[in-house]
Enzyme design. Structure first.
Site, mmCIF file in Angstrom:
data_model
loop_
_atom_site.group_PDB
_atom_site.id
_atom_site.type_symbol
_atom_site.label_atom_id
_atom_site.label_comp_id
_atom_site.label_asym_id
_atom_site.label_seq_id
_atom_site.Cartn_x
_atom_site.Cartn_y
_atom_site.Cartn_z
ATOM 1 N N ILE A 1 0.826 -1.218 0.000
ATOM 2 C CA ILE A 1 0.000 0.000 0.000
ATOM 3 C C ILE A 1 0.859 1.268 0.000
ATOM 4 C CG2 ILE A 1 -0.254 0.360 2.512
ATOM 5 C CD1 ILE A 1 -3.290 0.624 2.003
ATOM 6 N N HIS B 1 6.023 -12.223 5.808
ATOM 7 C CA HIS B 1 5.861 -11.697 4.444
ATOM 8 C C HIS B 1 7.224 -11.414 3.838
ATOM 9 C CE1 HIS B 1 5.654 -8.335 7.324
ATOM 10 N NE2 HIS B 1 6.281 -7.597 6.401
HETATM 11 P P1 AMP Z 1 6.952 -4.708 7.436
HETATM 12 O O1 AMP Z 1 7.306 -3.297 7.801
HETATM 13 O O2 AMP Z 1 8.104 -5.533 6.943
HETATM 14 O O3 AMP Z 1 6.179 -5.409 8.533
HETATM 15 O O4 AMP Z 1 6.005 -4.592 6.171
HETATM 16 C C1 AMP Z 1 4.642 -4.381 6.257
HETATM 17 C C2 AMP Z 1 4.247 -3.787 4.943
HETATM 18 O O5 AMP Z 1 2.839 -3.868 4.825
HETATM 19 C C3 AMP Z 1 4.604 -2.295 4.793
HETATM 20 O O6 AMP Z 1 5.467 -2.140 3.672
HETATM 21 C C4 AMP Z 1 3.249 -1.609 4.584
HETATM 22 O O7 AMP Z 1 3.306 -0.566 3.640
HETATM 23 C C5 AMP Z 1 2.393 -2.756 4.100
HETATM 24 N N1 AMP Z 1 0.970 -2.622 4.354
HETATM 25 C C6 AMP Z 1 0.369 -2.211 5.481
HETATM 26 N N2 AMP Z 1 -0.970 -2.256 5.353
HETATM 27 C C7 AMP Z 1 -1.211 -2.718 4.088
HETATM 28 C C8 AMP Z 1 -2.399 -2.977 3.344
HETATM 29 N N3 AMP Z 1 -3.640 -2.790 3.865
HETATM 30 N N4 AMP Z 1 -2.270 -3.422 2.081
HETATM 31 C C9 AMP Z 1 -1.054 -3.602 1.542
HETATM 32 N N5 AMP Z 1 0.101 -3.394 2.200
HETATM 33 C C10 AMP Z 1 0.015 -2.941 3.450
#
Ligand code: AMP
Ligand code: ZN
Length: 118
Positions: free
Chosen positions: A36, A104
């Protein structure tokens, strides 16, 4: 695995369709969708369909899913023609910036990537 973790987990909610996402790839084991808040022209997240919190918490039984997430990332990179240089990233723990505690793989590419990462 506590039921609560799955109920409240952002990525489990995306898997259940409770929160919309821009799907990139899906098979029986993994889902990939657009981040996102993209940090590169390609910024895709690949997640296992079975919840576990992250690499730190992973067990031997999760090894196949960890591999499948990476193989899916490689396939997406192939499809997007970014094989000149891309990066798969696992943020592990709060100091790394991990903010979602459902495993992830970040797939980042489509631009030059500096090394080492910050
Ligand atoms: P991390 O910081 O490695 O835990 O990565 C989490 C990722 O999830 C971040 O890059 C966010 O931008 C992404 N993220 C958070 N909420 C969403 C969402 N609703 N849809 C897609 N990506 C998201
Ligand atoms: Zn989850």
């Amino acid at each position: 695995m506590m039921k609560d973790a799955r109920n409240n987990c952002l990525f489990c909610r995306i898997l259940r369709g409770e929160i919309p996402s821009r799907k990139v790839y899906e098979d029986d084991h993994v889902l990939a969708f657009e981040d996102i808040n993209p940090k590169a022209p390609t910024h895709v997240l690949v997640i296992p369909k079975r919840h576990f919190a992250g690499l730190k918490e992973a067990q031997a039984a999760d090894a196949e899913l960890i591999g499948r997430c990476h193989l899916a990332a490689a396939e997406i990179a192939r499809q997007r023609n970014i094989e000149k240089g891309y990066r798969t990233v696992l943020n592990v723990g709060p100091d790394s910036g991990q903010s979602v505690f459902h495993f992830h793989v970040h797939l980042l590419g489509g631009r030059r990537l500096s090394w080492p990462p910050g």
